[in-house]
Design a protein around this motif. Sequence first.
Motif, mmCIF file in Angstrom:
data_model
loop_
_atom_site.group_PDB
_atom_site.id
_atom_site.type_symbol
_atom_site.label_atom_id
_atom_site.label_comp_id
_atom_site.label_asym_id
_atom_site.label_seq_id
_atom_site.Cartn_x
_atom_site.Cartn_y
_atom_site.Cartn_z
ATOM 1 N N LEU A 295 -12.322 -2.979 -1.998
ATOM 2 C CA LEU A 295 -12.495 -3.803 -0.887
ATOM 3 C C LEU A 295 -11.847 -5.186 -0.917
ATOM 4 C CD1 LEU A 295 -16.450 -3.255 -1.191
ATOM 5 C CD2 LEU A 295 -14.962 -2.411 0.522
ATOM 6 N N ILE A 296 -11.584 -5.648 -2.043
ATOM 7 C CA ILE A 296 -10.886 -7.211 -2.130
ATOM 8 C C ILE A 296 -9.375 -6.741 -1.837
ATOM 9 C CG2 ILE A 296 -9.724 -8.566 -3.541
ATOM 10 C CD1 ILE A 296 -12.199 -8.331 -5.462
ATOM 11 N N LEU A 297 -8.731 -5.621 -2.170
ATOM 12 C CA LEU A 297 -7.387 -5.381 -1.626
ATOM 13 C C LEU A 297 -7.302 -5.145 -0.172
ATOM 14 C CD1 LEU A 297 -6.388 -2.820 -4.533
ATOM 15 C CD2 LEU A 297 -5.391 -5.459 -4.192
ATOM 16 N N LEU A 298 -8.420 -4.316 0.482
ATOM 17 C CA LEU A 298 -8.438 -4.044 1.898
ATOM 18 C C LEU A 298 -8.702 -5.361 2.722
ATOM 19 C CD1 LEU A 298 -10.551 -0.715 2.136
ATOM 20 C CD2 LEU A 298 -8.106 -1.240 2.485
ATOM 21 N N SER A 299 -9.753 -6.318 2.038
ATOM 22 C CA SER A 299 -9.665 -7.660 2.728
ATOM 23 C C SER A 299 -8.335 -8.336 2.594
ATOM 24 C CB SER A 299 -10.494 -8.477 2.006
ATOM 25 O OG SER A 299 -11.885 -7.764 1.846
ATOM 26 N N TYR A 300 -7.580 -8.367 1.814
ATOM 27 C CA TYR A 300 -6.477 -8.948 1.453
ATOM 28 C C TYR A 300 -5.342 -8.578 2.657
ATOM 29 C CZ TYR A 300 -2.068 -11.045 -0.817
ATOM 30 O OH TYR A 300 -0.751 -11.532 -0.989
ATOM 31 N N THR A 301 -5.318 -7.058 3.073
ATOM 32 C CA THR A 301 -4.514 -6.648 4.149
ATOM 33 C C THR A 301 -4.703 -7.517 5.400
ATOM 34 O OG1 THR A 301 -5.930 -5.138 4.882
ATOM 35 C CG2 THR A 301 -4.297 -4.424 3.037
ATOM 36 N N ASN B 19 -1.346 -7.713 7.538
ATOM 37 C CA ASN B 19 -0.783 -6.267 7.311
ATOM 38 C C ASN B 19 0.926 -6.400 6.895
ATOM 39 O OD1 ASN B 19 -2.493 -4.172 7.533
ATOM 40 N ND2 ASN B 19 -1.901 -3.512 9.727
ATOM 41 N N THR B 20 0.934 -7.480 6.126
ATOM 42 C CA THR B 20 2.235 -7.503 5.358
ATOM 43 C C THR B 20 2.136 -6.658 4.084
ATOM 44 O OG1 THR B 20 1.881 -9.753 4.456
ATOM 45 C CG2 THR B 20 3.164 -9.585 6.359
ATOM 46 N N PHE C 279 -2.580 -0.772 4.341
ATOM 47 C CA PHE C 279 -3.557 -0.004 3.624
ATOM 48 C C PHE C 279 -2.765 1.240 2.989
ATOM 49 C CE2 PHE C 279 -5.973 4.147 4.006
ATOM 50 C CZ PHE C 279 -7.324 3.695 3.861
ATOM 51 N N ASP C 280 -1.521 1.527 3.182
ATOM 52 C CA ASP C 280 -0.818 2.601 2.455
ATOM 53 C C ASP C 280 -0.528 1.967 0.950
ATOM 54 O OD1 ASP C 280 -1.001 4.382 4.420
ATOM 55 O OD2 ASP C 280 1.212 4.088 4.958
ATOM 56 N N GLU C 281 -0.280 0.783 1.070
ATOM 57 C CA GLU C 281 0.005 0.089 -0.252
ATOM 58 C C GLU C 281 -1.067 -0.097 -1.146
ATOM 59 O OE1 GLU C 281 4.097 -2.309 1.164
ATOM 60 O OE2 GLU C 281 1.988 -3.090 1.272
#
Length: 262
Positions: free
Chosen positions: A85-91, A96-97, A100-102
Motif C-alpha cells: 500500500l505504501i509503494l502504491l501510494s508512492y506511485t 507514475n515515474t 505499478f509494474d515496478e
Amino acid sequence: MKQRLLTGVLAAALFLFLVIFGGLPFTVFVYVMGSIALFELLRMKKLRFFSFPGLISLLLLWLYMMPDKYHFFDAKMEVTIFAVLILLSYTVLVKNTFTFDEVGFIVLATVYIGLCFHYFIEIRNIETNGLLYIFYACVVIWSTDSGAYFVGKSLGKRKLWPEISPNKTVEGFLGGIVIALIFTAVFQLFAHLPISYPVLLVITLVLSVFGQIGDLVESALKRHYDVKDSGKILPGHGGILDRFDSFLFVMPFLYFLLALFS
C-alpha cells in the motif's frame, strides 16, 4: 583463470567457516548476501536501490529473512500488505515515474530472495543435524553443477532450453541428477543423516531437479534484462545471485521435505 580460482577458494573458505560457526555470525552473513542479491536484482530492472522503494524493499527483505525463533513470522503477511500500500501510494506521489509494474517487481523480488534465504537460516538452526543438512545441500548442488557440466560437455547433444541457456543439454541435466545421487550415497556413508537411503535419494532427486531449475531461472532473468552477470562482487564468478541461484530453490524445498519426512 587465476582470479576465478582464487576468488572461488577464498569465497568457499569464508562460506564454510561461517556455516560451521553458525549462530549470529552465520545469520548476519546470510542477511548480507540477501541484501546484495536484492540490490543485484533491482539493478537488473534499473531500479535504484538507494531510494524510497529500495528502502521499503530492503526492510521487507530483512523481515522475511528473520529467523522463526523471534516469533514474528505470523505478522509478515500484514507487513507485506502495508508495504504494498505504501509503494502504491508512492506511485501517485511521483506521478507514475515509479509504476505499478515496478511495485509488483519489487514485492516479488523481495519475497523470492527473502523467503529463500530465510530457509537457509532455518535449516542451519535445526538443533540436530542442521550443519549436516547444509553440507548435504552443498553436496547436492555442487555435484549436480559439476555433473551437468562434465556430462553435458562430453555427451551433450540435445539442447535443454536454448532460448534460456544455449549451453545446457538434456544429457547434462540428467547427468547432474545421476552424479548428485552417487555423491549423496557416499555422503550418507559418513554423515548418517536420520533418513533412510530410499527417502534420501528421492529428496536428492527433487533437489537436484529444482537446483537446476533455479539456475535456469537466473539465466532467464539475465537474458530478459540483457545482463551477462548479476553483479561483479565475486571477480570471475559474477554476483551473489549467480552463485546462489540454485540455493534459492533448493533450501525451501529441502526444508519442506525434511518437515514432510521427519
